[in-house]
Design an enzyme around this catalytic site. Structure first.
Site, PDB file in Angstrom:
ATOM      1  N   CYS A  16      -7.728   9.206  -3.451  1.00 37.18           N
ATOM      2  CA  CYS A  16      -8.874   9.928  -2.871  1.00 37.18           C
ATOM      3  C   CYS A  16     -10.178   9.312  -3.360  1.00 37.18           C
ATOM      4  O   CYS A  16     -11.152   9.215  -2.597  1.00 37.18           O
ATOM      5  CB  CYS A  16      -8.804  11.414  -3.222  1.00 37.18           C
ATOM      6  SG  CYS A  16      -7.612  12.339  -2.231  1.00 37.18           S
ATOM      7  N   ASP A  38      -2.900  -3.787  -3.190  1.00 38.94           N
ATOM      8  CA  ASP A  38      -2.410  -3.168  -4.424  1.00 38.94           C
ATOM      9  C   ASP A  38      -2.979  -3.920  -5.624  1.00 38.94           C
ATOM     10  O   ASP A  38      -3.049  -5.154  -5.630  1.00 38.94           O
ATOM     11  CB  ASP A  38      -0.875  -3.209  -4.455  1.00 38.94           C
ATOM     12  CG  ASP A  38      -0.288  -2.263  -5.492  1.00 38.94           C
ATOM     13  OD1 ASP A  38       0.363  -1.271  -5.095  1.00 38.94           O
ATOM     14  OD2 ASP A  38      -0.494  -2.506  -6.707  1.00 38.94           O
ATOM     15  N   HIS A  80      -5.695  14.011   1.994  1.00 31.30           N
ATOM     16  CA  HIS A  80      -4.712  14.005   0.910  1.00 31.30           C
ATOM     17  C   HIS A  80      -3.453  14.791   1.288  1.00 31.30           C
ATOM     18  O   HIS A  80      -3.513  15.971   1.625  1.00 31.30           O
ATOM     19  CB  HIS A  80      -5.296  14.601  -0.384  1.00 31.30           C
ATOM     20  CG  HIS A  80      -4.303  14.575  -1.504  1.00 31.30           C
ATOM     21  ND1 HIS A  80      -4.296  13.583  -2.460  1.00 31.30           N
ATOM     22  CD2 HIS A  80      -3.248  15.377  -1.783  1.00 31.30           C
ATOM     23  CE1 HIS A  80      -3.275  13.786  -3.282  1.00 31.30           C
ATOM     24  NE2 HIS A  80      -2.629  14.877  -2.895  1.00 31.30           N
ATOM     25  N   ASN A 129       7.681   5.477  -1.753  1.00 30.06           N
ATOM     26  CA  ASN A 129       8.374   6.193  -2.820  1.00 30.06           C
ATOM     27  C   ASN A 129       7.996   7.659  -2.737  1.00 30.06           C
ATOM     28  O   ASN A 129       6.817   7.999  -2.596  1.00 30.06           O
ATOM     29  CB  ASN A 129       7.980   5.609  -4.182  1.00 30.06           C
ATOM     30  CG  ASN A 129       8.424   4.168  -4.335  1.00 30.06           C
ATOM     31  OD1 ASN A 129       9.545   3.830  -3.977  1.00 30.06           O
ATOM     32  ND2 ASN A 129       7.550   3.315  -4.837  1.00 30.06           N
ATOM     33  N   GLY A 157      10.212   6.940  -8.311  1.00 31.85           N
ATOM     34  CA  GLY A 157       9.206   6.118  -8.982  1.00 31.85           C
ATOM     35  C   GLY A 157       7.807   6.266  -8.420  1.00 31.85           C
ATOM     36  O   GLY A 157       6.949   5.420  -8.682  1.00 31.85           O
ATOM     37  N   THR A 213       4.215   7.036  -8.455  1.00 33.03           N
ATOM     38  CA  THR A 213       3.281   7.225  -9.582  1.00 33.03           C
ATOM     39  C   THR A 213       1.937   7.782  -9.126  1.00 33.03           C
ATOM     40  O   THR A 213       1.225   8.387  -9.925  1.00 33.03           O
ATOM     41  CB  THR A 213       3.036   5.890 -10.318  1.00 33.03           C
ATOM     42  OG1 THR A 213       2.556   4.911  -9.387  1.00 33.03           O
ATOM     43  CG2 THR A 213       4.323   5.379 -10.962  1.00 33.03           C
ATOM     44  N   HIS A 252      -0.268  10.608  -3.726  1.00 31.78           N
ATOM     45  CA  HIS A 252      -1.006  10.626  -2.450  1.00 31.78           C
ATOM     46  C   HIS A 252      -0.185   9.736  -1.527  1.00 31.78           C
ATOM     47  O   HIS A 252       0.009   8.545  -1.833  1.00 31.78           O
ATOM     48  CB  HIS A 252      -2.424  10.081  -2.672  1.00 31.78           C
ATOM     49  CG  HIS A 252      -3.302  10.079  -1.450  1.00 31.78           C
ATOM     50  ND1 HIS A 252      -4.572  10.635  -1.429  1.00 31.78           N
ATOM     51  CD2 HIS A 252      -3.107   9.565  -0.211  1.00 31.78           C
ATOM     52  CE1 HIS A 252      -5.109  10.451  -0.222  1.00 31.78           C
ATOM     53  NE2 HIS A 252      -4.231   9.809   0.540  1.00 31.78           N
ATOM     54  N   HIS A 260       1.611   7.178   0.523  1.00 32.64           N
ATOM     55  CA  HIS A 260       1.232   5.791   0.806  1.00 32.64           C
ATOM     56  C   HIS A 260       2.450   4.979   1.193  1.00 32.64           C
ATOM     57  O   HIS A 260       3.555   5.236   0.734  1.00 32.64           O
ATOM     58  CB  HIS A 260       0.535   5.139  -0.392  1.00 32.64           C
ATOM     59  CG  HIS A 260       1.293   5.211  -1.680  1.00 32.64           C
ATOM     60  ND1 HIS A 260       1.333   6.354  -2.453  1.00 32.64           N
ATOM     61  CD2 HIS A 260       2.037   4.295  -2.338  1.00 32.64           C
ATOM     62  CE1 HIS A 260       2.059   6.135  -3.524  1.00 32.64           C
ATOM     63  NE2 HIS A 260       2.522   4.899  -3.483  1.00 32.64           N
TER      64      HIS A 260
HETATM   65  P1  5GP Z   1       3.904   4.186  -6.275  1.00 33.75           P
HETATM   66  O1  5GP Z   1       4.439   3.708  -7.609  1.00 33.75           O
HETATM   67  O2  5GP Z   1       3.309   5.566  -6.376  1.00 33.75           O
HETATM   68  O3  5GP Z   1       4.850   4.033  -5.135  1.00 33.75           O
HETATM   69  O4  5GP Z   1       2.726   3.171  -5.920  1.00 33.75           O
HETATM   70  C1  5GP Z   1       1.435   3.278  -6.457  1.00 33.75           C
HETATM   71  C2  5GP Z   1       0.811   1.910  -6.357  1.00 33.75           C
HETATM   72  O5  5GP Z   1      -0.595   2.055  -6.531  1.00 33.75           O
HETATM   73  C3  5GP Z   1       1.282   0.915  -7.434  1.00 33.75           C
HETATM   74  O6  5GP Z   1       1.888  -0.217  -6.789  1.00 33.75           O
HETATM   75  C4  5GP Z   1       0.005   0.552  -8.180  1.00 33.75           C
HETATM   76  O7  5GP Z   1      -0.049  -0.814  -8.553  1.00 33.75           O
HETATM   77  C5  5GP Z   1      -1.082   0.925  -7.203  1.00 33.75           C
HETATM   78  N1  5GP Z   1      -2.324   1.346  -7.827  1.00 33.75           N
HETATM   79  C6  5GP Z   1      -2.481   2.245  -8.835  1.00 33.75           C
HETATM   80  N2  5GP Z   1      -3.777   2.388  -9.149  1.00 33.75           N
HETATM   81  C7  5GP Z   1      -4.462   1.564  -8.307  1.00 33.75           C
HETATM   82  C8  5GP Z   1      -5.862   1.295  -8.142  1.00 33.75           C
HETATM   83  O8  5GP Z   1      -6.743   1.829  -8.829  1.00 33.75           O
HETATM   84  N3  5GP Z   1      -6.201   0.398  -7.177  1.00 33.75           N
HETATM   85  C9  5GP Z   1      -5.270  -0.219  -6.384  1.00 33.75           C
HETATM   86  N4  5GP Z   1      -5.718  -1.092  -5.482  1.00 33.75           N
HETATM   87  N5  5GP Z   1      -3.951   0.020  -6.512  1.00 33.75           N
HETATM   88  C10 5GP Z   1      -3.556   0.900  -7.465  1.00 33.75           C
HETATM   89 ZN    ZN Z   2      -5.431  11.907  -2.817  1.00 33.30          ZN
END
Ligand code: 5GP
Ligand code: ZN
Length: 113
Positions: A6, A29, A45, A86, A92, A94, A97, A99
């Protein structure tokens, strides 16, 4: 809400943007797992696919349209690419939100299925 995506959408945190519409934002990413690794998020969101409701389900269509456009813009549409979402801690996730990860630019493996 204390949500990093967000904050990227609002511009509070910078990101390398690939595509933006009224409904979605796509950005690179910060820790790429492939030469092309773009995240596509709805601007509204929603925690995850599991949290979609009748009201937010229509967000899926612009997200999927953006997948195609991002693949074209980043040059991976022809060779092939992978889309991952995910959902929840067990998978996994993290950032809570919704995506899609769009990954390409190298031979992708291993396949889970
Ligand atoms: P998840 O693990 O939730 O499937 O993916 C979250 C993704 O967000 C991860 O691949 C991580 O590298 C990316 N990520 C986390 N914080 C940031 C950020 O501040 N900027 C960008 N561009 N990517 C982020
Ligand atoms: Zn959000």
């Amino acid at each position: 809400m204390d949500c990093i995506f967000c904050k990227i959408i609002s511009g509070e945190i910078p990101a390398d943007r690939v595509l933006e519409t009224d409904e979605i934002l796509a950005f690179h990413d910060i820790h790429p797992a492939a030469p092309v690794h773009v995240l596509i998020v709805p601007k509204k969101h929603v925690d995850s696919i599991q949290a979609l409701s009748a009201e937010t389900l229509p967000l899926v269509m612009p997200l999927h349209a953006a997948i195609r456009e991002v693949a074209e813009r980043t040059g991976i549409a022809g060779k092939g690419y992978r889309v991952i979402s995910n959902i929840g801690e067990g998978a996994g996730q993290t950032v809570m939100h919704l995506h899609y990860h769009v990954l390409g630019g190298r031979k992708l493996g291993p396949k889970l299925l």
